[in-house]
Write a protein that holds these residues in place. Structure first.
Motif, PDB file in Angstrom:
ATOM      1  N   THR A 279       0.858  -1.198   0.000  1.00  0.00           N
ATOM      2  CA  THR A 279       0.000   0.000   0.000  1.00  0.00           C
ATOM      3  C   THR A 279       0.888   1.239   0.000  1.00  0.00           C
ATOM      4  OG1 THR A 279      -1.799  -1.125   1.172  1.00  0.00           O
ATOM      5  CG2 THR A 279      -1.750   1.279   1.298  1.00  0.00           C
ATOM      6  N   GLY A 280       1.985   1.176   0.759  1.00  0.00           N
ATOM      7  CA  GLY A 280       2.936   2.287   0.800  1.00  0.00           C
ATOM      8  C   GLY A 280       3.628   2.517  -0.527  1.00  0.00           C
ATOM      9  N   THR A 281       3.960   1.432  -1.242  1.00  0.00           N
ATOM     10  CA  THR A 281       4.589   1.618  -2.557  1.00  0.00           C
ATOM     11  C   THR A 281       3.631   2.315  -3.527  1.00  0.00           C
ATOM     12  OG1 THR A 281       3.891  -0.556  -3.411  1.00  0.00           O
ATOM     13  CG2 THR A 281       5.999  -0.459  -2.239  1.00  0.00           C
ATOM     14  N   LEU A 282       2.356   1.967  -3.461  1.00  0.00           N
ATOM     15  CA  LEU A 282       1.367   2.627  -4.310  1.00  0.00           C
ATOM     16  C   LEU A 282       1.246   4.103  -3.941  1.00  0.00           C
ATOM     17  CD1 LEU A 282      -1.404  -0.128  -4.359  1.00  0.00           C
ATOM     18  CD2 LEU A 282       0.224   0.424  -6.174  1.00  0.00           C
ATOM     19  N   CYS A 283       1.332   4.388  -2.644  1.00  0.00           N
ATOM     20  CA  CYS A 283       1.293   5.772  -2.179  1.00  0.00           C
ATOM     21  C   CYS A 283       2.462   6.557  -2.770  1.00  0.00           C
ATOM     22  CB  CYS A 283       1.336   5.803  -0.652  1.00  0.00           C
ATOM     23  SG  CYS A 283       1.219   7.454   0.058  1.00  0.00           S
ATOM     24  N   PHE A 284       3.634   5.937  -2.806  1.00  0.00           N
ATOM     25  CA  PHE A 284       4.786   6.627  -3.389  1.00  0.00           C
ATOM     26  C   PHE A 284       4.556   6.940  -4.859  1.00  0.00           C
ATOM     27  CE2 PHE A 284       8.363   6.113  -6.246  1.00  0.00           C
ATOM     28  CZ  PHE A 284       9.022   7.303  -5.960  1.00  0.00           C
ATOM     29  N   TYR A 285       4.050   5.965  -5.619  1.00  0.00           N
ATOM     30  CA  TYR A 285       3.848   6.203  -7.048  1.00  0.00           C
ATOM     31  C   TYR A 285       2.838   7.324  -7.296  1.00  0.00           C
ATOM     32  CZ  TYR A 285       6.794   2.448  -8.720  1.00  0.00           C
ATOM     33  OH  TYR A 285       7.892   1.676  -9.019  1.00  0.00           O
ATOM     34  N   LEU A 286       1.799   7.395  -6.469  1.00  0.00           N
ATOM     35  CA  LEU A 286       0.854   8.500  -6.600  1.00  0.00           C
ATOM     36  C   LEU A 286       1.532   9.825  -6.258  1.00  0.00           C
ATOM     37  CD1 LEU A 286      -2.000   9.532  -7.108  1.00  0.00           C
ATOM     38  CD2 LEU A 286      -2.519   9.084  -4.695  1.00  0.00           C
ATOM     39  N   PHE A 287       2.338   9.828  -5.210  1.00  0.00           N
ATOM     40  CA  PHE A 287       3.079  11.034  -4.831  1.00  0.00           C
ATOM     41  C   PHE A 287       4.028  11.458  -5.949  1.00  0.00           C
ATOM     42  CE2 PHE A 287       6.996  12.860  -3.095  1.00  0.00           C
ATOM     43  CZ  PHE A 287       6.505  13.969  -2.411  1.00  0.00           C
ATOM     44  N   ASP A 288       4.752  10.500  -6.482  1.00  0.00           N
ATOM     45  CA  ASP A 288       5.716  10.803  -7.545  1.00  0.00           C
ATOM     46  C   ASP A 288       5.013  11.348  -8.788  1.00  0.00           C
ATOM     47  OD1 ASP A 288       8.457  10.706  -8.535  1.00  0.00           O
ATOM     48  OD2 ASP A 288       7.770   9.094  -9.847  1.00  0.00           O
ATOM     49  N   PHE A 289       3.862  10.781  -9.102  1.00  0.00           N
ATOM     50  CA  PHE A 289       3.107  11.203 -10.287  1.00  0.00           C
ATOM     51  C   PHE A 289       2.520  12.598 -10.123  1.00  0.00           C
ATOM     52  CE2 PHE A 289      -1.069  11.468 -12.395  1.00  0.00           C
ATOM     53  CZ  PHE A 289      -0.675  11.338 -13.723  1.00  0.00           C
ATOM     54  N   SER A 290       2.081  12.926  -8.908  1.00  0.00           N
ATOM     55  CA  SER A 290       1.327  14.174  -8.703  1.00  0.00           C
ATOM     56  C   SER A 290       2.115  15.272  -8.013  1.00  0.00           C
ATOM     57  CB  SER A 290       0.071  13.873  -7.873  1.00  0.00           C
ATOM     58  OG  SER A 290       0.434  13.359  -6.602  1.00  0.00           O
ATOM     59  N   HIS A 291       3.350  14.993  -7.600  1.00  0.00           N
ATOM     60  CA  HIS A 291       4.085  15.949  -6.766  1.00  0.00           C
ATOM     61  C   HIS A 291       4.252  17.304  -7.432  1.00  0.00           C
ATOM     62  CE1 HIS A 291       7.806  17.885  -5.223  1.00  0.00           C
ATOM     63  NE2 HIS A 291       7.230  17.592  -4.084  1.00  0.00           N
ATOM     64  N   HIS A 292       4.674  17.322  -8.687  1.00  0.00           N
ATOM     65  CA  HIS A 292       4.939  18.593  -9.360  1.00  0.00           C
ATOM     66  C   HIS A 292       3.692  19.467  -9.413  1.00  0.00           C
ATOM     67  CE1 HIS A 292       6.851  21.429 -12.063  1.00  0.00           C
ATOM     68  NE2 HIS A 292       5.800  21.322 -12.881  1.00  0.00           N
ATOM     69  N   ARG A 293       2.559  18.861  -9.668  1.00  0.00           N
ATOM     70  CA  ARG A 293       1.322  19.633  -9.799  1.00  0.00           C
ATOM     71  C   ARG A 293       0.747  20.005  -8.438  1.00  0.00           C
ATOM     72  NH1 ARG A 293      -3.787  17.417 -10.497  1.00  0.00           N
ATOM     73  NH2 ARG A 293      -2.784  15.420 -10.929  1.00  0.00           N
ATOM     74  N   LEU A 294       0.665  19.057  -7.518  1.00  0.00           N
ATOM     75  CA  LEU A 294       0.004  19.333  -6.242  1.00  0.00           C
ATOM     76  C   LEU A 294       0.858  20.178  -5.297  1.00  0.00           C
ATOM     77  CD1 LEU A 294      -1.826  15.983  -5.366  1.00  0.00           C
ATOM     78  CD2 LEU A 294      -2.552  17.899  -6.800  1.00  0.00           C
ATOM     79  N   SER A 295       2.176  20.156  -5.473  1.00  0.00           N
ATOM     80  CA  SER A 295       3.030  20.970  -4.601  1.00  0.00           C
ATOM     81  C   SER A 295       2.784  22.460  -4.796  1.00  0.00           C
ATOM     82  CB  SER A 295       4.506  20.647  -4.853  1.00  0.00           C
ATOM     83  OG  SER A 295       4.859  20.930  -6.192  1.00  0.00           O
ATOM     84  N   LYS A 296       2.076  22.819  -5.861  1.00  0.00           N
ATOM     85  CA  LYS A 296       1.728  24.224  -6.094  1.00  0.00           C
ATOM     86  C   LYS A 296       0.519  24.656  -5.286  1.00  0.00           C
ATOM     87  CE  LYS A 296       3.550  24.004 -10.809  1.00  0.00           C
ATOM     88  NZ  LYS A 296       3.216  24.088 -12.261  1.00  0.00           N
ATOM     89  N   TRP A 297      -0.176  23.704  -4.661  1.00  0.00           N
ATOM     90  CA  TRP A 297      -1.325  24.066  -3.829  1.00  0.00           C
ATOM     91  C   TRP A 297      -0.862  24.893  -2.640  1.00  0.00           C
ATOM     92  CZ3 TRP A 297      -4.793  19.054  -3.345  1.00  0.00           C
ATOM     93  CH2 TRP A 297      -5.288  18.727  -4.621  1.00  0.00           C
ATOM     94  N   SER A 298      -1.765  25.680  -2.123  1.00  0.00           N
ATOM     95  CA  SER A 298      -1.415  26.605  -1.041  1.00  0.00           C
ATOM     96  C   SER A 298      -1.198  25.881   0.283  1.00  0.00           C
ATOM     97  CB  SER A 298      -2.520  27.643  -0.868  1.00  0.00           C
ATOM     98  OG  SER A 298      -3.690  27.045  -0.337  1.00  0.00           O
TER      99      SER A 298
ATOM    100  N   SER B  21      -3.071   9.575   4.510  1.00  0.00           N
ATOM    101  CA  SER B  21      -2.338  10.384   5.490  1.00  0.00           C
ATOM    102  C   SER B  21      -0.867  10.531   5.102  1.00  0.00           C
ATOM    103  CB  SER B  21      -2.451   9.757   6.882  1.00  0.00           C
ATOM    104  OG  SER B  21      -3.803   9.669   7.288  1.00  0.00           O
ATOM    105  N   VAL B  22      -0.227   9.419   4.731  1.00  0.00           N
ATOM    106  CA  VAL B  22       1.171   9.483   4.313  1.00  0.00           C
ATOM    107  C   VAL B  22       1.308  10.344   3.060  1.00  0.00           C
ATOM    108  CG1 VAL B  22       3.096   8.120   3.378  1.00  0.00           C
ATOM    109  CG2 VAL B  22       1.819   7.283   5.359  1.00  0.00           C
ATOM    110  N   PHE B  23       0.387  10.195   2.140  1.00  0.00           N
ATOM    111  CA  PHE B  23       0.414  10.986   0.904  1.00  0.00           C
ATOM    112  C   PHE B  23       0.353  12.477   1.210  1.00  0.00           C
ATOM    113  CE2 PHE B  23      -1.942  13.106  -2.560  1.00  0.00           C
ATOM    114  CZ  PHE B  23      -1.062  12.866  -3.606  1.00  0.00           C
ATOM    115  N   ILE B  24      -0.570  12.884   2.063  1.00  0.00           N
ATOM    116  CA  ILE B  24      -0.741  14.313   2.378  1.00  0.00           C
ATOM    117  C   ILE B  24       0.488  14.871   3.072  1.00  0.00           C
ATOM    118  CG2 ILE B  24      -2.037  15.945   3.818  1.00  0.00           C
ATOM    119  CD1 ILE B  24      -4.539  14.179   3.251  1.00  0.00           C
ATOM    120  N   PHE B  25       0.972  14.177   4.092  1.00  0.00           N
ATOM    121  CA  PHE B  25       2.087  14.704   4.878  1.00  0.00           C
ATOM    122  C   PHE B  25       3.427  14.577   4.159  1.00  0.00           C
ATOM    123  CE2 PHE B  25      -0.985  14.481   8.343  1.00  0.00           C
ATOM    124  CZ  PHE B  25      -0.695  15.643   9.034  1.00  0.00           C
ATOM    125  N   ALA B  26       3.499  13.751   3.116  1.00  0.00           N
ATOM    126  CA  ALA B  26       4.741  13.660   2.340  1.00  0.00           C
ATOM    127  C   ALA B  26       5.068  14.985   1.660  1.00  0.00           C
ATOM    128  CB  ALA B  26       4.629  12.543   1.306  1.00  0.00           C
TER     129      ALA B  26
END
Length: 363
Positions: free
Chosen positions: A212-231, A270-275
């Motif tokens: 489950t954690g590995t899947l969380c990483f792949y979602l983070f890696d895929f979306s990091h550039h876009r979502l890191s722009k959120w406030s 939770s891990v995804f958000i706090f990453a």
């Protein structure tokens, strides 16, 4: 881009401490420890599995040679095994003392401390259901270290296979199927969606959480550039919401036990958000020196605490005859002892072997 997940490390320390309080609650009679939140804090073990899968997948996205498999597993073994072995031998010594004192004082023997369970613990197999094993044993939390290492083996083999065949794009699908397979096996073996197994199906529980954690990483890696722009305000809202949801589910842990597999997606989110470490809650957590040290010592805190809780219980409750309600303040002293011992084992056991590993890498 390399990330340093400071806040996730802080959560390691916080949740390791909550597991300590969970085990302390068995000896106490105080609302500080005997409440619905602490009494279900064992569920945070699954957070560790999810977080481990996230971090390991981040660090080892590709294992494309046989020597990489052995190198990966050796490094993970050096990370986990020395402290595990030390604690196992200390518990063996305690068992010897109990044997010597048998007949002179009252001895509690609630764990399945046998020759068989010593062997399974020694070889990190104590999260597998072996005939004749009836309960957790020795350093009772070490079943999760067994589950963790078995997850490493499954990850290394699956990652190597996919990397070697140049099917890296299929890794998220394969990891999802591995988690789903482990969940299916638990359901077939137990006819339930509970996920609080330890000495029997703990390795399957670990695989579910890890992948489950590995899947969380792949979602983070895929979306990091876009979502890191959120406030930061939006991330603060998400962080607070995640904490509230986790808290609610843990407080109502008895009701969720039959469907405790639901904690996996909750910890995933939770891990995804706090990453991202973008909210004000993350900012506060990352600035705490104490929490940073607790995160650093988290593995040691987790591994040494059962021995020192038992010793504390024998001294204050059994010998000095303190009432269980005295744990309302004694638990602070007990935790301080555990924290100080964990600091020592971190520096002299964990880091000692990590430094040896680093020296081996130098030409």
């Amino acid at each position: 881009m390399k990330h340093r997940f400071v806040v996730l490390d802080v959560f390691r320390g916080i949740f390791a401490t909550l597991v300590v309080f969970y085990h302390m609650s068995a000896f106490s009679d105080t609302p500080i420890l005997n409440n619905a939140f602490i009494e279900n804090a064992d569920l945070f073990v699954d957070f560790f599995f999810v977080l481990s899968g996230f971090v390991i997948c981040y660090s080892y996205r590709s294992i494309n040679a046989v020597k990489n498999i052995s190198g990966f597993l050796y490094k993970r073994l050096i990370r986990l095994y020395p402290l595990h072995l030390l604690m196992l031998l200390l518990f063996l010594g305690v068992e010897g003392i109990k044997y010597f004192l048998a007949g002179r004082v009252q001895i509690n023997n609630s764990l399945d401390n046998s020759t068989l369970t010593f062997i399974t613990s020694f070889f990190l197999l104590n999260s597998i259901d072996f005939p004749g094993v009836r309960d957790i044993s020795w350093n009772m939390v070490s079943w999760s270290i067994s589950a963790e290492f078995i997850s490493y083996v499954v990850f290394a083999l699956s990652c190597f296979s996919l990397s070697h065949l140049k099917l890296d794009r299929l890794k998220p699908i394969a990891y999802f199927l591995l988690a789903a397979l482990a969940g299916t096996l638990i359901y077939n073996f137990t006819s339930s969606a509970r996920l609080d197994y330890t000495y029997n199906y703990g390795f399957l529980r670990g695989i579910i959480g890890f992948f489950t954690g590995t899947l969380c990483f792949y979602l983070f890696d895929f979306s990091h550039h876009r979502l890191s722009k959120w406030s930061a305000v939006l991330f603060t809202f998400l962080e607070i919401s995640a904490v509230i949801i986790v808290g609610f589910m843990v407080v109502n842990g008895k009701e969720f036990r039959q469907l405790s597999i639901l904690f996996e997606p909750v910890f995933f989110v939770s891990v995804f958000i706090f990453a991202f470490q973008k909210g004000y809650l993350s900012l506060m957590l990352s600035k705490s020196v104490l929490l940073e040290k607790m995160g650093k010592y988290s593995y040691s805190i987790y591994m040494v605490h059962t021995l020192f809780i038992s010793m504390f219980n024998v001294l204050f409750i059994r010998i000095l005859k303190f009432s269980p309600a005295a744990y309302g303040y004694l638990f602070i002293i007990n935790y301080l002892v555990i924290y100080l011992v964990a600091g020592w084992t971190y520096r002299h056991i964990e880091m000692r072997f990590q430094k040896k590993l680093q020296l081996q890498k130098k030409p």
